[in-house]
Design a protein around this motif. Structure first.
Motif: not given
Length: 162
Positions: A1-2, A8-9, A77-81, A142-147
């Protein structure tokens, strides 16, 4: 699971990795990217350098740190750079035979855009003697789960990515 931005805390500290630095790797990296004599000429480095021997390029140390960071966290992680790094420091020379590990501490989160947020994390690299050899503050998207909502506190330079 990403691992998403929401997961992240701030204040979280993770330690991971074990990377053995080899003589051949130090010289191969330096030959390709940073061919200064104290990285490539072991005899001269031993005789003439203030380091008393061959040392890894700082850029090689940064690359090894990145490898540990990806293996220990970013691959999940759901990272995009990243937007870059701040406070990049080479503190103690890294030598062939050293074994590196890292500590990563989340120091700030900024919800920049509806679809992503910025996570600032301080990464420190240590050798087998627990000497801090390298440090940086990464600025990772990091991407968010939802906007979600956006804050004015973020750096909104949309084109400033890796």
């Amino acid at each position: 699971m990403p691992i998403f931005f929401e997961d992240v805390e701030v204040g979280t500290v993770e330690q991971f990795g074990s990377y053995e630095v080899t003589h051949d790797e130090v010289q191969e990296f330096a030959q390709q990217y940073d061919p200064q004599w104290f990285h490539v000429d072991a005899d001269r480095a031993r005789e003439e350098s203030p380091y008393g021997g061959l040392i890894a390029s700082g850029w090689h140390t940064a690359a090894m740190t990145m490898r540990l960071l990806v293996d220990g966290h970013l691959s999940d992680a759901a990272t995009v750079g990243a937007k870059g790094v701040d406070d990049l420091r080479w503190r103690v020379p890294v030598r062939p035979g050293d074994t590196l590990r890292i500590e990563n501490e989340v120091i700030e989160k900024v919800p920049e855009r509806p679809e992503r947020g910025l996570v600032r994390a301080r990464t420190k690299t240590f050798n087998q003697d627990d000497e801090e050899v390298f440090s940086m503050v990464g600025n990772v998207m990091y991407l968010r789960r939802e906007d979600g909502p956006v804050t004015d506190a973020g750096d909104n330079e949309a084109d400033d990515v890796e």
